[in-house]
Design a protein around this motif. Structure first.
Motif, PDB file in Angstrom:
ATOM      1  N   SER A   1       1.317   5.360   1.336  1.00 10.81           N
ATOM      2  CA  SER A   1       0.953   6.146   2.523  1.00 10.81           C
ATOM      3  C   SER A   1      -0.413   6.791   2.351  1.00 10.81           C
ATOM      4  O   SER A   1      -1.202   6.881   3.299  1.00 10.81           O
ATOM      5  CB  SER A   1       2.005   7.231   2.785  1.00 10.81           C
ATOM      6  OG  SER A   1       3.224   6.642   3.170  1.00 10.81           O
ATOM      7  N   GLU A   2      -0.716   7.202   1.126  1.00  5.39           N
ATOM      8  CA  GLU A   2      -2.016   7.821   0.854  1.00  5.39           C
ATOM      9  C   GLU A   2      -3.145   6.818   1.056  1.00  5.39           C
ATOM     10  O   GLU A   2      -4.167   7.127   1.680  1.00  5.39           O
ATOM     11  CB  GLU A   2      -2.052   8.364  -0.578  1.00  5.39           C
ATOM     12  CG  GLU A   2      -3.350   9.099  -0.902  1.00  5.39           C
ATOM     13  CD  GLU A   2      -3.387   9.637  -2.321  1.00  5.39           C
ATOM     14  OE1 GLU A   2      -4.393  10.288  -2.674  1.00  5.39           O
ATOM     15  OE2 GLU A   2      -2.421   9.404  -3.073  1.00  5.39           O
ATOM     16  N   GLU A   3      -2.965   5.587   0.559  1.00  4.30           N
ATOM     17  CA  GLU A   3      -3.980   4.547   0.747  1.00  4.30           C
ATOM     18  C   GLU A   3      -4.160   4.233   2.234  1.00  4.30           C
ATOM     19  O   GLU A   3      -5.284   4.057   2.716  1.00  4.30           O
ATOM     20  CB  GLU A   3      -3.577   3.280  -0.010  1.00  4.30           C
ATOM     21  CG  GLU A   3      -3.693   3.406  -1.523  1.00  4.30           C
ATOM     22  CD  GLU A   3      -3.064   2.246  -2.263  1.00  4.30           C
ATOM     23  OE1 GLU A   3      -3.492   1.988  -3.405  1.00  4.30           O
ATOM     24  OE2 GLU A   3      -2.148   1.590  -1.711  1.00  4.30           O
TER      25      GLU A   3
ATOM     26  N   ASN B   1      -3.570   6.252   4.788  1.00  2.61           N
ATOM     27  CA  ASN B   1      -4.254   7.380   5.430  1.00  2.61           C
ATOM     28  C   ASN B   1      -5.739   7.420   5.091  1.00  2.61           C
ATOM     29  O   ASN B   1      -6.566   7.794   5.935  1.00  2.61           O
ATOM     30  CB  ASN B   1      -3.593   8.701   5.021  1.00  2.61           C
ATOM     31  CG  ASN B   1      -2.165   8.811   5.544  1.00  2.61           C
ATOM     32  OD1 ASN B   1      -1.800   8.147   6.513  1.00  2.61           O
ATOM     33  ND2 ASN B   1      -1.355   9.616   4.892  1.00  2.61           N
ATOM     34  N   ASN B   2      -6.098   7.006   3.866  1.00  3.27           N
ATOM     35  CA  ASN B   2      -7.502   7.024   3.443  1.00  3.27           C
ATOM     36  C   ASN B   2      -8.345   5.965   4.147  1.00  3.27           C
ATOM     37  O   ASN B   2      -9.574   6.035   4.125  1.00  3.27           O
ATOM     38  CB  ASN B   2      -7.612   6.822   1.925  1.00  3.27           C
ATOM     39  CG  ASN B   2      -7.159   8.037   1.152  1.00  3.27           C
ATOM     40  OD1 ASN B   2      -7.108   9.147   1.683  1.00  3.27           O
ATOM     41  ND2 ASN B   2      -6.811   7.846  -0.111  1.00  3.27           N
ATOM     42  N   HIS B   3      -7.704   4.982   4.753  1.00  2.00           N
ATOM     43  CA  HIS B   3      -8.438   3.904   5.436  1.00  2.00           C
ATOM     44  C   HIS B   3      -8.387   4.019   6.961  1.00  2.00           C
ATOM     45  O   HIS B   3      -8.789   3.090   7.668  1.00  2.00           O
ATOM     46  CB  HIS B   3      -7.913   2.536   4.982  1.00  2.00           C
ATOM     47  CG  HIS B   3      -8.355   2.175   3.597  1.00  2.00           C
ATOM     48  ND1 HIS B   3      -7.697   2.591   2.476  1.00  2.00           N
ATOM     49  CD2 HIS B   3      -9.431   1.457   3.161  1.00  2.00           C
ATOM     50  CE1 HIS B   3      -8.314   2.135   1.398  1.00  2.00           C
ATOM     51  NE2 HIS B   3      -9.370   1.443   1.792  1.00  2.00           N
TER      52      HIS B   3
ATOM     53  N   TRP C   1       0.856  -1.187   0.000  1.00  4.56           N
ATOM     54  CA  TRP C   1       0.000   0.000   0.000  1.00  4.56           C
ATOM     55  C   TRP C   1       0.891   1.235   0.000  1.00  4.56           C
ATOM     56  O   TRP C   1       2.076   1.179   0.351  1.00  4.56           O
ATOM     57  CB  TRP C   1      -0.912  -0.003   1.224  1.00  4.56           C
ATOM     58  CG  TRP C   1      -0.172   0.014   2.531  1.00  4.56           C
ATOM     59  CD1 TRP C   1       0.304   1.095   3.212  1.00  4.56           C
ATOM     60  CD2 TRP C   1       0.216  -1.132   3.314  1.00  4.56           C
ATOM     61  NE1 TRP C   1       0.953   0.719   4.361  1.00  4.56           N
ATOM     62  CE2 TRP C   1       0.907  -0.641   4.445  1.00  4.56           C
ATOM     63  CE3 TRP C   1       0.029  -2.512   3.166  1.00  4.56           C
ATOM     64  CZ2 TRP C   1       1.415  -1.489   5.424  1.00  4.56           C
ATOM     65  CZ3 TRP C   1       0.538  -3.339   4.143  1.00  4.56           C
ATOM     66  CH2 TRP C   1       1.220  -2.847   5.259  1.00  4.56           C
TER      67      TRP C   1
END
Length: 195
Positions: A80-82, A84-86, A78
């Motif tokens: 870092s953006e993915e 953070n989005n979860h 994954w």
């Protein structure tokens, strides 16, 4: 995003079931340990003091469905953006979902989580499960990329359910004791009458 050879890891699985308002511990009943590992050699090898400085960490809650395996394999990746989005936040109008020591300092490749607990159950999200996760704290000026770590998915149940479980167990135990006393009394009475 730059691939990191360093990764944060929970050293042991969590003790389940997990109830709201109860301290979260590892499978042995001890405080949770987060360690830093070096995966550059293909194997997970614990990193002792090679970074040479403390690392600020943050504990967050993730949706239990994240991340999904790659190509139907037990491999996970994954960005870092993915990640953070979860991150799961508390429901509107409720207390923070996770309370306690959410900001840690890792020294010599080890960080100890002494006290964290959930304030809400996991039934209201689609997967009905949470993960506890750890990442380098945002804004900590740490330039070396370190991959986030997370636990296995788990269900969080209401503390009321825990009380109900123990109440039923206690009731059954008392019923067994009373039945035993009753049967013993009948046998004793029968023996006295016919002897």
């Amino acid at each position: 995003e730059q691939e990191s050879k360093y990764e944060l890891l929970f050293s042991k699985k969590l003790s389940v079931p997990i109830f709201t308002g109860s301290r979260i511990v590892d499978i042995d009943g001890n405080s949770i340990h987060v360690i830093l590992v070096d995966k550059s050699g293909g194997e997970v090898v614990a990193v002792p003091t090679s970074l040479g400085h403390p690392i600020k960490l943050e504990i967050v809650v993730l949706d239990g469905d994240f991340p999904a395996p790659n190509n139907n394999k037990e491999e996970y990746s994954w960005t870092s953006e993915e990640f953070n989005n979860h991150i799961v936040k508390e429901r509107t109008g409720t207390r923070p979902l996770l309370t306690g020591e959410l900001n840690l300092t890792m020294r010599d490749g080890i960080a100890l989580i002494e006290e964290i607990e959930f304030t809400d159950n996991s039934s209201w999200i689609r997967s009905r499960k949470f993960r506890v996760a750890v990442r380098v704290a945002p804004g900590s000026n740490h330039t070396l990329p370190i991959r986030q770590g997370m636990t296995e998915p788990f269900v969080v149940k209401d503390h009321r359910g825990e009380c109900k479980y123990y109440s039923i167990s206690l009731s059954l135990f008392l019923l067994f004791i009373l039945s035993f006393i009753y049967i013993y009394s009948c046998h004793l009475l029968f023996w006295i009458c016919y002897n």
